[in-house]
Write an enzyme that holds these catalytic residues in place. Structure first.
Site, PDB file in Angstrom:
ATOM      1  N   LYS A 208      33.429  27.435  33.908  1.00  0.00           N
ATOM      2  CA  LYS A 208      32.585  28.567  33.480  1.00  0.00           C
ATOM      3  C   LYS A 208      31.128  28.154  33.291  1.00  0.00           C
ATOM      4  O   LYS A 208      30.816  26.977  33.116  1.00  0.00           O
ATOM      5  CB  LYS A 208      33.183  29.209  32.226  1.00  0.00           C
ATOM      6  CG  LYS A 208      34.438  30.018  32.607  1.00  0.00           C
ATOM      7  CD  LYS A 208      34.945  30.935  31.537  1.00  0.00           C
ATOM      8  CE  LYS A 208      36.128  31.733  32.120  1.00  0.00           C
ATOM      9  NZ  LYS A 208      36.904  32.421  31.100  1.00  0.00           N
ATOM     10  N   ARG A 248      44.055  27.828  31.144  1.00  0.00           N
ATOM     11  CA  ARG A 248      43.988  28.509  32.449  1.00  0.00           C
ATOM     12  C   ARG A 248      42.923  27.798  33.273  1.00  0.00           C
ATOM     13  O   ARG A 248      41.754  27.791  32.883  1.00  0.00           O
ATOM     14  CB  ARG A 248      43.623  29.977  32.215  1.00  0.00           C
ATOM     15  CG  ARG A 248      43.509  30.816  33.471  1.00  0.00           C
ATOM     16  CD  ARG A 248      43.111  32.245  33.110  1.00  0.00           C
ATOM     17  NE  ARG A 248      43.008  33.075  34.292  1.00  0.00           N
ATOM     18  CZ  ARG A 248      41.932  33.157  35.059  1.00  0.00           C
ATOM     19  NH1 ARG A 248      40.850  32.467  34.769  1.00  0.00           N
ATOM     20  NH2 ARG A 248      41.934  33.932  36.118  1.00  0.00           N
TER      21      ARG A 248
HETATM   22  N1  HH2 Z   1      38.780  34.211  32.710  1.00  0.00           N
HETATM   23  C1  HH2 Z   1      38.622  34.809  33.915  1.00  0.00           C
HETATM   24  C2  HH2 Z   1      39.589  35.687  34.405  1.00  0.00           C
HETATM   25  N2  HH2 Z   1      40.726  35.934  33.713  1.00  0.00           N
HETATM   26  N3  HH2 Z   1      42.068  35.549  31.816  1.00  0.00           N
HETATM   27  C3  HH2 Z   1      42.263  34.965  30.630  1.00  0.00           C
HETATM   28  N4  HH2 Z   1      43.385  35.188  29.934  1.00  0.00           N
HETATM   29  N5  HH2 Z   1      41.334  34.120  30.090  1.00  0.00           N
HETATM   30  C4  HH2 Z   1      40.158  33.832  30.724  1.00  0.00           C
HETATM   31  O1  HH2 Z   1      39.331  33.076  30.177  1.00  0.00           O
HETATM   32  C5  HH2 Z   1      39.920  34.448  31.993  1.00  0.00           C
HETATM   33  C6  HH2 Z   1      40.918  35.331  32.521  1.00  0.00           C
HETATM   34  C7  HH2 Z   1      37.393  34.527  34.710  1.00  0.00           C
HETATM   35  O2  HH2 Z   1      37.601  33.419  35.542  1.00  0.00           O
HETATM   36  P1  HH2 Z   1      38.012  33.464  37.090  1.00  0.00           P
HETATM   37  O3  HH2 Z   1      39.315  34.150  37.280  1.00  0.00           O
HETATM   38  O4  HH2 Z   1      37.963  32.066  37.595  1.00  0.00           O
HETATM   39  O5  HH2 Z   1      36.850  34.238  37.803  1.00  0.00           O
HETATM   40  P2  HH2 Z   1      36.678  35.732  38.298  1.00  0.00           P
HETATM   41  O6  HH2 Z   1      36.851  36.621  37.111  1.00  0.00           O
HETATM   42  O7  HH2 Z   1      35.281  35.769  38.864  1.00  0.00           O
HETATM   43  O8  HH2 Z   1      37.721  36.004  39.336  1.00  0.00           O
END
Ligand code: HH2
Length: 282
Positions: A208, A248
């Protein structure tokens, strides 16, 4: 409720974004076949859960129509769920419903509002805290006490879910969702406040933006997502040491390796006394 893997370590949830625009892996696993391949890779790397998402929640992300999100997510959930526990990362009820019908047994819900789906189908639910929506959440977020506010909202939602009959409830502080760098650090520093609620805690710091900013130092150019593995591992390890039950992550193999170490030195000292092993580098 699974709060530890069979190896006695905390759980590692591997991120599988079937999207063109996720902040770190956008476009990489967008084709169904490559997403399924990546899912199997993560299983081989030791992922306990594979988290399949079809809509980015990064700041400024564009909303995806239900039909398109279903097209992205459902075949991947169907293909992976016979081999590993699958969660679906969505804020849309029809997508959660379809993913559960396709084999997902955990609804990862960044809106902390989909517990009725989990209750109806007897699956687990992750309630994540966020302030605002992707369009606005990083516009000067403010809190009196970020840790108390996050804890109170999650405890309220968890109580509602428990009342509706959901047996497996995870809470997640939502690192980066309507939070400044300092808010994120405070939530990590005082993670014990969330652990003390008695609900198992999930933490997602992987790659992040705050890690890129912190590593660059004041005035420096933030590191790109692909350069954020050291910070991702450091914060995942910290979270597990504070009592989180799951992290995660994008980098499954490295995190599984780190998670195996958490708590181990203390256990060895307790069980065997000081080590006399002087082996170096092997
Ligand atoms: N962060 C993201 C998405 N889903 N779910 C949970 N439970 N906790 C988190 O911190 C979280 C999440 C954002 O990260 P990412 O999926 O890598 O990116 P994007 O939202 O751009 O797909």
């Amino acid at each position: 409720m699974p709060e530890a893997s069979t190896e006695g370590r905390a759980l590692v949830m591997g991120i599988l974004n079937v999207t063109p625009d996720s902040f770190s892996d956008g476009g990489t696993w967008f084709e169904t076949e490559s997403a399924i391949r990546r899912g199997h890779e993560m299983i081989a790397e030791g992922a306990d859960i594979v988290d399949v998402g079809g809509e980015s929640s990064r700041p400024g992300a564009v909303e995806v129509p239900v039909e398109e999100e279903l097209r992205r997510v459902v075949p991947v959930v169907e293909a992976l769920s016979p081999h590993v526990r699958v969660s679906v990362d969505t804020v849309k009820e029809p997508v959660a419903e379809a993913a559960v019908a396709a084999g997902a047994t955990l609804v990862n819900d960044v809106s902390a509002s989909l517990w009725p789906v989990a209750a109806r189908h007897g699956v687990g639910w992750v309630a994540m805290h966020r302030k605002g929506t992707p369009a606005s959440m990083q516009d000067d977020p403010r809190y009196d006490d970020v840790v108390a506010e996050v804890r109170d909202l999650l405890a309220d939602r968890a109580a509602a879910a428990r009342g509706a009959g959901v047996a497996e409830i995870w809470i997640d502080p939502g690192i980066g969702f309507g939070k400044t760098v300092d808010h994120n650090l405070e939530l990590l520093a005082r993670l014990g406040v969330l652990v003390a609620t008695g609900h198992p805690v999930l933490v997602g710091t992987s790659r992040k933006a705050f890690l890129g900013k912190l590593a660059a130092g004041p005035g420096g150019e933030p590191l790109a997502p692909s350069e954020r593995l050291p910070g991702s591992l450091a914060t995942a390890t910290w979270a597990l040491q504070q009592g989180a039950g799951m992290v995660r992550v994008h980098d499954v193999a490295a995190t599984v390796q780190a998670a195996l170490l958490v708590g181990r030195p203390a256990r060895i000292r307790r069980d065997a006394g000081p080590s006399t092993d002087t082996e170096v580098g092997s």
